[in-house]
Motif scaffolding. Sequence first.
Motif, mmCIF file in Angstrom:
data_model
loop_
_atom_site.group_PDB
_atom_site.id
_atom_site.type_symbol
_atom_site.label_atom_id
_atom_site.label_comp_id
_atom_site.label_asym_id
_atom_site.label_seq_id
_atom_site.Cartn_x
_atom_site.Cartn_y
_atom_site.Cartn_z
ATOM 1 N N GLU A 58 7.879 -8.006 -64.172
ATOM 2 C CA GLU A 58 7.635 -7.524 -65.532
ATOM 3 C C GLU A 58 7.566 -6.002 -65.595
ATOM 4 O O GLU A 58 8.007 -5.389 -66.573
ATOM 5 N N ALA A 59 6.998 -5.379 -64.562
ATOM 6 C CA ALA A 59 6.858 -3.919 -64.541
ATOM 7 C C ALA A 59 7.146 -3.415 -63.138
ATOM 8 O O ALA A 59 6.227 -3.260 -62.327
ATOM 9 N N PRO A 60 8.398 -3.181 -62.791
ATOM 10 C CA PRO A 60 8.745 -2.708 -61.441
ATOM 11 C C PRO A 60 8.129 -1.349 -61.147
ATOM 12 O O PRO A 60 7.865 -0.558 -62.055
ATOM 13 N N ILE A 61 7.907 -1.080 -59.868
ATOM 14 C CA ILE A 61 7.419 0.226 -59.428
ATOM 15 C C ILE A 61 8.621 1.154 -59.301
ATOM 16 O O ILE A 61 9.484 0.946 -58.447
ATOM 17 N N THR A 62 8.692 2.155 -60.140
ATOM 18 C CA THR A 62 9.867 3.026 -60.204
ATOM 19 C C THR A 62 9.524 4.443 -59.748
ATOM 20 O O THR A 62 8.364 4.867 -59.776
ATOM 21 N N PHE A 63 10.576 5.177 -59.361
ATOM 22 C CA PHE A 63 10.414 6.523 -58.821
ATOM 23 C C PHE A 63 11.370 7.490 -59.510
ATOM 24 O O PHE A 63 12.398 7.080 -60.065
ATOM 25 N N VAL A 64 11.024 8.762 -59.442
ATOM 26 C CA VAL A 64 11.966 9.798 -59.870
ATOM 27 C C VAL A 64 13.178 9.728 -58.936
ATOM 28 O O VAL A 64 13.005 9.608 -57.718
ATOM 29 N N PRO A 65 14.389 9.749 -59.464
ATOM 30 C CA PRO A 65 15.579 9.569 -58.618
ATOM 31 C C PRO A 65 15.593 10.486 -57.398
ATOM 32 O O PRO A 65 15.277 11.675 -57.480
ATOM 33 N N ASP A 66 15.927 9.888 -56.250
ATOM 34 C CA ASP A 66 16.111 10.602 -54.978
ATOM 35 C C ASP A 66 14.825 11.244 -54.454
ATOM 36 O O ASP A 66 14.879 12.157 -53.637
ATOM 37 N N THR A 67 13.653 10.779 -54.930
ATOM 38 C CA THR A 67 12.379 11.301 -54.438
ATOM 39 C C THR A 67 11.415 10.138 -54.209
ATOM 40 O O THR A 67 11.681 8.995 -54.601
ATOM 41 N N ALA A 68 10.265 10.448 -53.580
ATOM 42 C CA ALA A 68 9.207 9.457 -53.401
ATOM 43 C C ALA A 68 8.109 9.634 -54.445
ATOM 44 O O ALA A 68 7.018 9.097 -54.286
ATOM 45 N N LYS A 69 8.386 10.375 -55.504
ATOM 46 C CA LYS A 69 7.409 10.581 -56.582
ATOM 47 C C LYS A 69 7.537 9.460 -57.600
ATOM 48 O O LYS A 69 8.619 9.239 -58.153
ATOM 49 N N LEU A 70 6.435 8.774 -57.866
ATOM 50 C CA LEU A 70 6.476 7.680 -58.820
ATOM 51 C C LEU A 70 6.587 8.218 -60.241
ATOM 52 O O LEU A 70 6.027 9.267 -60.573
ATOM 53 N N THR A 71 7.308 7.488 -61.067
ATOM 54 C CA THR A 71 7.307 7.796 -62.491
ATOM 55 C C THR A 71 5.944 7.388 -63.056
ATOM 56 O O THR A 71 5.204 6.623 -62.429
ATOM 57 N N PRO A 72 5.570 7.883 -64.233
ATOM 58 C CA PRO A 72 4.297 7.437 -64.834
ATOM 59 C C PRO A 72 4.233 5.920 -64.975
ATOM 60 O O PRO A 72 3.192 5.305 -64.734
ATOM 61 N N GLU A 73 5.368 5.299 -65.335
ATOM 62 C CA GLU A 73 5.389 3.843 -65.463
ATOM 63 C C GLU A 73 5.241 3.172 -64.098
ATOM 64 O O GLU A 73 4.549 2.153 -63.969
ATOM 65 N N GLY A 74 5.891 3.757 -63.095
ATOM 66 C CA GLY A 74 5.788 3.183 -61.755
ATOM 67 C C GLY A 74 4.386 3.298 -61.187
ATOM 68 O O GLY A 74 3.886 2.376 -60.525
ATOM 69 N N GLU A 75 3.731 4.432 -61.456
ATOM 70 C CA GLU A 75 2.358 4.614 -60.974
ATOM 71 C C GLU A 75 1.416 3.622 -61.646
ATOM 72 O O GLU A 75 0.530 3.049 -61.003
ATOM 73 N N GLN A 76 1.601 3.393 -62.942
ATOM 74 C CA GLN A 76 0.764 2.440 -63.656
ATOM 75 C C GLN A 76 0.998 1.023 -63.141
ATOM 76 O O GLN A 76 0.058 0.232 -62.992
ATOM 77 N N ALA A 77 2.263 0.693 -62.828
ATOM 78 C CA ALA A 77 2.568 -0.641 -62.294
ATOM 79 C C ALA A 77 1.896 -0.850 -60.945
ATOM 80 O O ALA A 77 1.316 -1.912 -60.672
ATOM 81 N N ALA A 78 1.949 0.162 -60.075
ATOM 82 C CA ALA A 78 1.309 0.046 -58.759
ATOM 83 C C ALA A 78 -0.201 -0.079 -58.894
ATOM 84 O O ALA A 78 -0.847 -0.854 -58.179
ATOM 85 N N ARG A 79 -0.792 0.687 -59.825
ATOM 86 C CA ARG A 79 -2.237 0.623 -60.019
ATOM 87 C C ARG A 79 -2.656 -0.746 -60.558
ATOM 88 O O ARG A 79 -3.699 -1.287 -60.156
ATOM 89 N N SER A 80 -1.862 -1.328 -61.434
ATOM 90 C CA SER A 80 -2.186 -2.655 -61.971
ATOM 91 C C SER A 80 -2.170 -3.705 -60.867
ATOM 92 O O SER A 80 -3.032 -4.595 -60.817
ATOM 93 N N VAL A 81 -1.190 -3.609 -59.963
ATOM 94 C CA VAL A 81 -1.140 -4.549 -58.836
ATOM 95 C C VAL A 81 -2.365 -4.367 -57.939
ATOM 96 O O VAL A 81 -2.971 -5.339 -57.482
ATOM 97 N N ALA A 82 -2.736 -3.115 -57.694
ATOM 98 C CA ALA A 82 -3.898 -2.836 -56.837
ATOM 99 C C ALA A 82 -5.161 -3.453 -57.416
ATOM 100 O O ALA A 82 -5.970 -4.060 -56.692
ATOM 101 N N ILE A 83 -5.359 -3.319 -58.712
ATOM 102 C CA ILE A 83 -6.548 -3.877 -59.362
ATOM 103 C C ILE A 83 -6.554 -5.396 -59.247
ATOM 104 O O ILE A 83 -7.595 -6.016 -58.995
ATOM 105 N N ALA A 84 -5.374 -6.008 -59.392
ATOM 106 C CA ALA A 84 -5.285 -7.460 -59.263
ATOM 107 C C ALA A 84 -5.574 -7.908 -57.835
ATOM 108 O O ALA A 84 -6.288 -8.897 -57.605
ATOM 109 N N LEU A 85 -5.063 -7.182 -56.849
ATOM 110 C CA LEU A 85 -5.270 -7.566 -55.449
ATOM 111 C C LEU A 85 -6.708 -7.364 -55.015
ATOM 112 O O LEU A 85 -7.189 -8.045 -54.102
ATOM 113 N N ALA A 86 -7.414 -6.432 -55.644
ATOM 114 C CA ALA A 86 -8.814 -6.208 -55.298
ATOM 115 C C ALA A 86 -9.675 -7.425 -55.636
ATOM 116 O O ALA A 86 -10.771 -7.586 -55.088
ATOM 117 N N LYS A 87 -9.178 -8.294 -56.510
ATOM 118 C CA LYS A 87 -9.919 -9.507 -56.886
ATOM 119 C C LYS A 87 -9.580 -10.691 -55.977
ATOM 120 O O LYS A 87 -10.223 -11.727 -56.065
#
Length: 244
Positions: free
Chosen positions: A142-171
């Motif tokens: 539903e919300a893939p973890i995305t990056f700025v092209p050709d870099t390891a910097k997450l897009t704002p949407e990608g960072e939010q997606a990763a944080r949402s997964v982290a919160i879910a896994l903490a449970k």
Amino acid sequence: MSGGRRWILVVPIAVLVTALLAGVVTWAQSGSIQRDLAADAQTALAAAGLPQGNVTFDGRDATLSGFPPGQALRALDIVQNLDGVRAAKLEGDITPVTSPPPTTSAPPSSSSATPPPTTTTTAPPPTDKAGVQAEIDRMLTEAPITFVPDTAKLTPEGEQAARSVAIALAKAPETFKYRVTGHVARGPGGESAALKLSRDRARAVARILTANGLAAKRVTYRGLGDTRPATGGEEDRRVEITVV
């Protein structure tokens, strides 16, 4: 005849002495390698401002312990990338310190107004590995973890997606561990560039997971470059999170 017998005895003894000397040399070299790697690790960690932990070596395999929460994953990354280090792992309880959830005060009760009854229910989080993996896959679809092209910097949407997964896994159960795997599409930089970019992206996601409630010892990461394309399209650029 007696001279021949003496030679028969001398040859095995010479072989045994040679083997013992070779073993001593190998042992001494192994000890020297461990000492050198330990010194290199401490120097690199001190240069990065991480002098508080300990690093021990068994051959070329490193074990890290005693690092403060929030610094363990960075220390592990530094040691893993030292020349001569084959593998590195974290040891001990290094759960990051997380801020408590904000509290909200309950609205004042009113005898004249009664809230309407609610009929919606929230399903409890899964507690088995298959269920947790299915939830991870659903969230990343539903919300893939995305990056700025050709870099390891997450897009704002990608960072939010990763944080949402982290919160879910903490449970999820604390015994579960997770592996973050980075993939990239084939590009002009070649295999080595693809491998480095995929590893850097996986590491960036792993840091978000450990900064949002997961102990660093429960999260590992790796990059597979462009060796496992999905469809030959945009799906080749992806980060997978697997329950292990």
